[in-house]
Design a protein around this motif. Structure first.
Motif, short mmCIF file in Angstrom:
data_model
loop_
_atom_site.label_atom_id
_atom_site.label_comp_id
_atom_site.label_asym_id
_atom_site.label_seq_id
_atom_site.Cartn_x
_atom_site.Cartn_y
_atom_site.Cartn_z
N ARG A 1 3.58 9.81 11.80
CA ARG A 1 3.28 10.68 10.66
C ARG A 1 3.38 12.13 11.11
O ARG A 1 2.93 12.48 12.19
CB ARG A 1 1.90 10.34 10.10
CG ARG A 1 1.87 8.92 9.57
CD ARG A 1 0.62 8.64 8.78
NE ARG A 1 0.66 7.29 8.24
CZ ARG A 1 0.13 6.23 8.87
NH1 ARG A 1 -0.45 6.37 10.04
NH2 ARG A 1 0.18 5.06 8.29
N HIS B 1 0.84 -1.20 0.00
CA HIS B 1 0.00 0.00 0.00
C HIS B 1 0.88 1.25 0.00
O HIS B 1 2.08 1.17 0.24
CB HIS B 1 -0.88 0.04 1.25
CG HIS B 1 -0.11 0.36 2.51
ND1 HIS B 1 0.72 -0.55 3.11
CD2 HIS B 1 -0.02 1.50 3.25
CE1 HIS B 1 1.29 0.01 4.17
NE2 HIS B 1 0.86 1.26 4.28
N ASP C 1 0.27 5.22 1.92
CA ASP C 1 -0.63 5.70 2.98
C ASP C 1 -1.81 6.50 2.42
O ASP C 1 -2.86 6.58 3.07
CB ASP C 1 0.14 6.51 4.03
CG ASP C 1 1.05 5.61 4.85
OD1 ASP C 1 1.21 4.41 4.51
OD2 ASP C 1 1.63 6.09 5.85
N HIS D 1 4.82 0.54 -0.22
CA HIS D 1 5.67 -0.19 0.71
C HIS D 1 4.91 -1.41 1.23
O HIS D 1 3.68 -1.48 1.13
CB HIS D 1 6.16 0.71 1.86
CG HIS D 1 5.11 1.52 2.54
ND1 HIS D 1 4.48 2.60 1.95
CD2 HIS D 1 4.55 1.40 3.77
CE1 HIS D 1 3.60 3.11 2.79
NE2 HIS D 1 3.60 2.39 3.91
#
Ligand SMILES: [Fe+2]
Length: 238
Positions: free
Chosen positions: A210, A131, A133, A193
């Protein structure tokens, strides 16, 4: 896109304390899987850690709950976390007076024969949780910070494409190799990733955090208002 920074990592000794206090585990953290063989862990939790999970249940680990309980009851964790952000992460955004960070880091455990993240039905063979993010609704101004608690290498670590839309097959992605005295800055919002089954005999523990420059957060206020990513709930300003 990807940068590795050196730093003095205060977190391994804090994390060590969680397992010393709860399980009297005094071994190296990369041998944490040894606890799974003891009666200290219930059969349900043992079973859970022997499987690969989907996205929805990949955060149900007893060790993730242990971490959150520790954070909630020990002010030292947030003090150390905020100090880390101010000392090492804020300087990566020299034009910002403030930055928005995840209120609590995600902790990841990759145990031998398992993986640190959940799988997706569309994952290619031998790949877990491919995926970026932004697939999960994260704003494109986010930057990812990965802090190793144990050494990350080979299949206990992350695999990532070196450039956005690289079209490289995930089996040929770069492998993140990083020591606990380093941290990673990466644009995983757009770089694909994934994990693989951990075929090393070492547990990997890491944080991912994040971060959004405050000015970019303000520019995108409509995006954040009322979402699960709202300030105070998911993020805080430092
Ligand atoms: Fe991710």
């Amino acid at each position: 896109m990807i940068q590795i920074h050196n730093f003095e990592n205060p977190f391994p000794q804090l994390i060590q304390k969680i397992f010393e206090n709860k399980y009297e585990f005094y071994g190296e953290l990369d041998n944490l899987h040894e606890i799974l063989e003891t009666p200290l862990i219930s059969n349900d939790d043992k079973e859970y850690h022997k499987q690969i999970h989907g996205w929805k249940t990949d955060r149900n680990s007893i060790f993730i709950r242990d971490f959150h309980e520790y954070v909630d009851n020990n002010a030292i964790f947030n003090e150390t976390y905020h100090e880390f952000i101010k000392t090492y992460v804020q300087p990566l955004f020299p034009h910002e007076t403030n930055i928005v960070i995840q209120k609590t880091p995600n902790i990841r455990y990759s145990f031998p024969e398992a993986a640190a993240i959940g799988c997706d039905p569309n994952d290619p063979e031998n790949i877990i949780g491919l995926h970026c993010d932004s697939n999960f609704g994260h704003n494109e101004n986010e930057m990812n910070i990965v802090v190793p608690i144990t050494k990350m290498f080979s299949t206990n670590s992350i695999f990532y494409e070196p450039t956005i839309n690289s079209k490289i097959h995930p089996m040929n992605f770069e492998n993140l190799v990083i020591e606990p005295n380093q941290f990673l800055q990466a644009y995983f919002n757009k770089l694909l990733h994934c994990n693989r089954i951990n075929q090393t005999n070492k547990t990997r523990i890491s944080f991912d955090i994040r971060v959004i420059p405050y000015s970019k957060y303000m520019e995108n206020l409509d995006f954040f208002k009322g979402t699960k990513f709202e300030l105070g709930k998911y993020y805080i300003v430092l």
